[in-house]
Scaffold this active site. Structure first.
Site, PDB file in Angstrom:
ATOM      1  N   LYS A  61     -11.230 -15.595 -33.522  1.00  0.00           N
ATOM      2  CA  LYS A  61     -11.164 -14.625 -34.505  1.00  0.00           C
ATOM      3  C   LYS A  61     -12.198 -13.211 -34.074  1.00  0.00           C
ATOM      4  O   LYS A  61     -12.966 -13.719 -33.654  1.00  0.00           O
ATOM      5  CB  LYS A  61     -11.545 -14.798 -36.076  1.00  0.00           C
ATOM      6  N   SER A  72      -7.320 -13.749 -43.344  1.00  0.00           N
ATOM      7  CA  SER A  72      -7.510 -12.769 -42.634  1.00  0.00           C
ATOM      8  C   SER A  72      -7.545 -13.330 -41.100  1.00  0.00           C
ATOM      9  O   SER A  72      -7.551 -12.266 -40.433  1.00  0.00           O
ATOM     10  CB  SER A  72      -8.961 -12.222 -42.794  1.00  0.00           C
ATOM     11  N   SER A 116      -8.654 -17.508 -45.590  1.00  0.00           N
ATOM     12  CA  SER A 116      -8.538 -16.859 -44.254  1.00  0.00           C
ATOM     13  C   SER A 116      -8.201 -17.919 -43.304  1.00  0.00           C
ATOM     14  O   SER A 116      -7.582 -17.315 -42.078  1.00  0.00           O
ATOM     15  CB  SER A 116      -9.680 -15.862 -44.075  1.00  0.00           C
TER      16      SER A 116
END
Length: 547
Positions: free
Chosen positions: A143, A218, A242
């Site tokens: 990420k 996310s 997320s």
């Protein structure tokens, strides 16, 4: 890597965006780029088959990156000498390049460095006959919020482009020391508080399984990356869903650990340093099997991360979990009724487990709409002063999904208000613990959300996931089925419980959602992560027919 307070450029945010996009495109070799005639039309829903038809990957590379291997079996194949690290890493870099052109999931592309590292690993293996660690040659994506030396850590903010990190975050450095090869970072939403992957720096990520629906967030770029098999294993973060929401949207596996299991030290905050308190964020993997999630946890814990991260607890993942048939509590709905495909998935999963001899009991959680009221206040204690300040530095506007989630205009809280909201969080934790004790279950089977992946920007209700962050229970996402109009017709007799329930019901379109992945959320008690991983692997084998 600290919080910069002054603008670093006089360029407009649009000029910065164009320069960043040019840099990213230049990191993909020309021979790995799709021709214009190979790009899909808007009516193509599943983008994954294009990797097989475009001719960029050889048959051998398609096999290496295909469904035959998860990270665990791929690591074993490299260790056995079946593949070299260069063969594997190159194959995944090529596949990731194709995925990027179709879905826009990559941010900081590291293909050249990754292949160079693979060559070094092959040299070590050739000279010693040994792998450097349990992830030797395994390609990984991370990420955007993790730092890698020499690469930007924008976190989706235009104010942070062209400011390369001076060191690598401890967690990825740990995995690299175990032999993992990092090929790219992956996309996130602006503010990191949205179930989407859209920002002004990199644009919006598409869902490779169902291009008309959101990839989630996310860690949305990571969910899309795993669905397209851009890497063998990925890592995201989770403060309200997320990791789990994008895993579910894209039909892959995901694991949100308890706080204190996996280190978070030294990652790129999406808010003020020191803000990881009210509802703490955690790091967790996304991948292609429950055993991959367990492998990730085992490798991390074997490195004794409590020696460098004071928030990590020793002793909570060590020792052998029990071999058992867990008692399964079933959560069907709370606050907002799930759409027909989600209701069917829970119903069929519970029936399948009961038929296999598992004891299944009904689980009634606290009011999850009230839980969402608490979490949104705890997420915005500062009134989003940090993201607003970052946007002001570059002049970039908030993207539509940031406004749609409803946090942007919430006011900052006083210290007394913060205490009150935390006290209400404590009340939810007690209610959840009491229900767990009443039911006497070992795990809970629950929805991931009130719907499958909806249209981009429409996943605004995270209460089925954020409750487990607030209570600090570990949770694992297991793909289970797909939305099917024949099996999941619209509920014509639906009577909404509240306005949020009606809004969610009105989102459902059986034909639009056709083929969308439907996942299950399997939850364990706080700090019971190792047992949950074992239980989830057993349940997965029953639910998905591998037993």
């Amino acid at each position: 890597m600290g919080v910069d307070q002054e603008p670093v450029t006089k360029k407009t945010w649009q000029e910065l965006q164009a320069a960043k996009e040019a840099e990213r495109n230049a990191r993909i070799p020309e021979e790995w780029k799709l021709r214009p005639d190979q790009l899909p039309s808007e009516d193509v829903v599943d983008l994954r088959p294009i990797v097989k038809s475009c001719g960029i990957l050889s048959p051998a590379e398609l096999a290496i990156t295909g469904e035959e291997y998860d990270a665990t079996s791929l690591a074993a194949a490299i260790a056995a000498g079946k593949f070299t690290a260069v063969e594997v890493v190159t194959a995944f870099c090529k596949r990731a390049a194709v995925g990027q052109q179709l879905c826009n999931m990559l941010t900081e592309i590291m293909f050249a460095d990754a292949i160079q590292r693979a060559k070094e690993l092959d040299d070590i293996f050739a000279s010693t006959g040994k792998v450097v660690g349990p992830l030797h040659g395994v390609p990984m994506t991370w990420k955007e919020c993790f730092h890698f030396k020499g690469y930007d850590s924008t976190n989706g903010y235009m104010s942070r482009v062209f400011q390369p990190a001076d060191r690598t975050s401890p967690l990825p450095a740990l995995l690299q020391a175990a032999g993992a090869v990092v090929i790219s970072k992956t996309n996130v939403p602006q503010t990191m508080l949205v179930a989407e992957a859209h920002n002004n720096v990199f644009g919006r990520t598409r869902n490779p399984v169902h291009a008309r629906l959101t990839c989630g967030g996310s860690s949305g770029g990571e969910g899309a990356s795993q669905a397209f098999r851009c890497s063998a294993l990925g890592v995201g973060t989770d403060v309200g869903g997320s990791v789990r929401i994008p895993a579910a949207c894209n039909g892959v596996y995901g694991y949100k650990p308890s706080f204190g299991v996996i280190p978070m030290a030294g990652y790129s905050y999406s808010g003020w340093p020191g803000s990881n308190t009210g509802v703490p964020a955690v790091s967790g993997p996304l991948g292609h099997s429950v055993r991959d999630l367990a492998l990730f946890a085992a490798v991390v814990r074997a490195a004794e991360p409590w020696r460098f991260d004071p928030a990590v607890a020793p002793g909570v993942m060590e020792g052998e979990p029990a071999a058992r048939r867990p008692v399964v509590g079933v959560m069907r709905a709370s606050g907002i009724a799930p759409h027909p495909p989600v209701r069917r998935a829970i119903r069929e999963a519970a029936a399948k487990l009961a038929a296999a001899g598992f004891e299944v009991r009904e689980f009634a959680p606290p009011d999850l709409l009230a839980v969402r009221d608490i979490s949104e206040q705890l997420f915005t204690l500062d009134g989003l002063s940090y993201p607003k300040g970052e946007c002001a530095r570059s002049g970039e506007p908030p993207v539509p999904s940031v406004l749609a989630i409803g946090f942007w205009d919430l006011p900052a809280k006083t210290q007394e208000e913060a205490w009150a909201w935390n006290a209400r969080k404590g009340g939810v934790q007690k209610e959840m613990l009491d229900e767990w004790q009443r039911v006497g279950c070992d795990v809970v089977l629950a929805p991931v959300g009130p719907h499958t992946a909806p249209r981009p920007g429409e996943w605004t209700s995270d209460h089925y996931t954020v409750v487990w962050n607030m209570c600090d229970y570990p949770a694992i996402i297991v793909p289970f089925t797909h939305a099917d109009p024949a099996l999941d017709p619209a509920d014509v007799e639906f009577k909404p419980m509240n306005a949020a329930d009606k809004k969610n019901h009105d989102l459902y379109d059986p034909e639009l959602f056709k083929g969308a992945p439907v996942a299950l959320q399997i939850v364990g008690p706080r700090l019971g992560d190792k047992q949950l991983l074992k239980d989830a692997e057993l349940l997965d084998s029953i639910l998905n027919g591998t037993a």
